[in-house]
Design an enzyme around this catalytic site. Structure first.
Site, PDB file in Angstrom:
ATOM      1  N   HIS A   8       0.852  -1.197   0.000  1.00 53.55           N
ATOM      2  CA  HIS A   8       0.000   0.000   0.000  1.00 53.55           C
ATOM      3  C   HIS A   8       0.888   1.248   0.000  1.00 53.55           C
ATOM      4  CE1 HIS A   8       0.533   0.823   4.366  1.00 53.55           C
ATOM      5  NE2 HIS A   8       0.395  -0.469   4.560  1.00 53.55           N
ATOM      6  N   ASP A  31      -0.235   4.351   0.887  1.00 55.17           N
ATOM      7  CA  ASP A  31      -0.601   5.361   1.889  1.00 55.17           C
ATOM      8  C   ASP A  31       0.078   5.065   3.223  1.00 55.17           C
ATOM      9  OD1 ASP A  31      -2.357   3.081   2.094  1.00 55.17           O
ATOM     10  OD2 ASP A  31      -3.668   4.232   3.418  1.00 55.17           O
ATOM     11  N   ASP A  79       6.333   0.669   7.153  1.00 53.83           N
ATOM     12  CA  ASP A  79       4.918   0.389   6.815  1.00 53.83           C
ATOM     13  C   ASP A  79       4.449   1.344   5.742  1.00 53.83           C
ATOM     14  OD1 ASP A  79       2.333  -0.473   6.806  1.00 53.83           O
ATOM     15  OD2 ASP A  79       1.792   0.364   8.737  1.00 53.83           O
ATOM     16  N   GLU A 131      -5.135   1.825   2.266  1.00 53.18           N
ATOM     17  CA  GLU A 131      -5.091   0.591   3.068  1.00 53.18           C
ATOM     18  C   GLU A 131      -5.301   0.924   4.539  1.00 53.18           C
ATOM     19  OE1 GLU A 131      -3.319  -2.691   5.492  1.00 53.18           O
ATOM     20  OE2 GLU A 131      -2.831  -0.571   5.495  1.00 53.18           O
ATOM     21  N   GLU A 132      -4.671   2.021   4.970  1.00 55.34           N
ATOM     22  CA  GLU A 132      -4.673   2.361   6.398  1.00 55.34           C
ATOM     23  C   GLU A 132      -6.036   2.822   6.904  1.00 55.34           C
ATOM     24  OE1 GLU A 132      -2.386   1.635   8.335  1.00 55.34           O
ATOM     25  OE2 GLU A 132      -0.442   1.709   7.343  1.00 55.34           O
ATOM     26  N   GLU A 183       3.977  -6.280   4.020  1.00 56.40           N
ATOM     27  CA  GLU A 183       3.869  -5.592   5.324  1.00 56.40           C
ATOM     28  C   GLU A 183       5.050  -6.025   6.199  1.00 56.40           C
ATOM     29  OE1 GLU A 183       1.710  -3.412   6.531  1.00 56.40           O
ATOM     30  OE2 GLU A 183       0.008  -3.492   5.152  1.00 56.40           O
ATOM     31  N   HIS A 214       3.516   3.124  12.412  1.00 54.43           N
ATOM     32  CA  HIS A 214       2.560   4.139  12.912  1.00 54.43           C
ATOM     33  C   HIS A 214       3.130   5.027  14.016  1.00 54.43           C
ATOM     34  CE1 HIS A 214      -1.147   1.621  11.414  1.00 54.43           C
ATOM     35  NE2 HIS A 214      -0.126   1.581  10.586  1.00 54.43           N
TER      36      HIS A 214
HETATM   37 ZN   LIG Z   1       0.769  -1.409   6.408  1.00 53.30          ZN
END
Ligand SMILES: [Zn+2]
Length: 412
Positions: free
Chosen positions: A95, A97, A127, A163-164, A191, A384
């Site tokens: 992903h 984003d 990520d 995705e997030e 991931e 994150h």
């Molecule tokens: Zn991810």
């Protein structure tokens, strides 16, 4: 890329925007510099990658969100005698984003890749722009093998948006593949797993429950319908179901929490102690093991809602309970991925299988019948967070892994 060193001479590694990087770290720095926080457009990144792929002679397929502000990118390096074979093949999926940096205390600028010691820092470092960087780096070699007729299995790259915020982009890629009659053999979602093989994950469904009661003075409760009281009956029922889930005999010990979970996360209601409340709202999430469906748990909750609704409406017809699903990401099953697992184990020399509680687009791929595993550089522990990083050695390991994977696509 910014190198945090005492040597000023090493600080002038400006990338030439007209050309694309040729190694994973430079690619990662370039990708991090695109602020692709989910609430923003990802088109600048997508168009940059598209230009790169087109320079390699590849045909790029974009699918957009409704507002056309975000796009998925799908591209195939064809295989076969005439180099026109695009069906089957192996998908590398990531992903584009990233999560926001608001309110986080970063040591360096989050959208400028910065190397300190043996780590590269930046939003998305693990990520999951690290994996995408490695995949883009190996693309020219795949194209070369394709052009010389040596690529036996097509290699696909799938880059998604959003995705997030609930895995909203990948379904468009899958629908497009279906419409074009392309059925990939396998998918690897990059991931962060520290390059370990994750073969399954739980699904996640998030629900919001709004209980509409009827106000009255608390001295006259017979005239009201207490929204908090009815909400608490439902919360109690959710907790009972959660307990039942934890003692089922079909639980899976490979998960850290080996059973499906239900958990109430927020609750709001009432305005004053002397007023029977007319509104109470709570949210809960359900994380199901792959062999259980989200309907398994929704059906008894809906039955309970109907029972309580009847009780409430007998007292005041305008009252009642609304149950809304806010988010749903399917679980990723390992049912059909034995062959892929063996291939990955053989390539990495590590045949340990892991199962995790976080959700990815992998569940959408396995739902579409594409055997999928998760394997990528960096640790989910760093995802994150402020000062998100990926260890440089992880990027190197991912490069090595993708090289072996590409070699396996050329084997007869
Ligand atoms: Zn991810």
């Amino acid at each position: 890329m910014i190198q945090d060193t005492n040597d000023n001479a090493s600080n002038d590694q400006q990338l030439n925007p007209a050309t694309h990087p040729s190694n994973s770290l430079d690619w990662l720095s370039r990708l991090i510099a695109f602020d692709t926080v989910s609430r923003h457009s990802n088109l600048a990144l997508i168009h940059d990658v598209r230009a790169y792929c087109e320079q390699l002679g590849l045909t790029v397929d974009l699918t957009f969100n409704e507002a056309k502000t975000k796009a998925n990118l799908f591209v195939t390096v064809p295989a076969g005698e005439n180099a026109d074979q695009i069906n089957n093949g192996l998908v590398l999926s990531g992903h584009t984003d990233v999560v926001p940096v608001d309110g986080q205390d970063w040591t360096s600028e989050p959208f400028t890749a910065t190397i300190r010691g043996d780590k590269l820092y930046g939003r998305g470092a693990c990520d999951m722009k690290g994996f995408i960087a490695c995949a883009l780096t190996i693309l020219p070699q795949a194209v070369q093998l394709s052009n010389s007729g040596q690529l036996r299995r097509p290699l696909h790259l799938a880059l998604s948006f959003d995705e997030e915020v609930g895995c909203l982009g990948a379904p468009l890629i899958l629908a497009d593949l279906k419409a074009r009659g392309i059925t990939p053999d396998y998918c690897i979602v990059g991931e962060p797993t520290n390059m370990a093989m994750v073969v399954a994950h739980k699904g996640i469904a998030v629900y919001r429950c709004r209980v509409h009661g009827k106000s009255a003075h608390s001295s006259l409760i017979g005239q009201g319908v207490n929204a908090i009281s009815y909400a608490s009956k439902l919360v109690g029922y959710v907790d009972t179901l959660a307990e039942e889930l934890s003692t089922r005999d079909d639980n899976d010990a490979l998960f850290t929490v080996p059973y499906s979970t239900l958990s109430v996360g927020t609750i709001h209601g009432g305005t004053a102690t002397n007023i029977v409340p007319n509104l109470c709202e709570f949210t809960f999430d359900y994380r199901n093991l792959p062999h259980m469906t989200q309907d398994d748990i929704l059906a008894p909750i809906q039955a309970k809602v109907a029972e309580l609704n009847a009780q409430m409406q007998a007292r005041a017809p305008e009252t009642g309970i609304e149950l809304m699903q806010e988010e749903s990401v399917p679980a990723m099953t390992d049912n059909n991925s034995a062959e892929l697992q063996s291939l990955i184990a053989a390539l990495t020399g590590d045949d340990e299988r892991h199962k995790v509680a976080y959700a990815t687009e992998g569940g959408q791929f396995t739902n579409a019948g594409i055997p999928t595993i998760i394997c990528g550089p960096g640790s989910i522990e760093q995802a994150h967070k402020a000062d998100e990083y990926v260890e440089l050695i992880e990027i190197k390991r991912c490069d090595g892994f993708l090289q072996k994977l590409l070699d396996s696509c050329t084997a007869k």
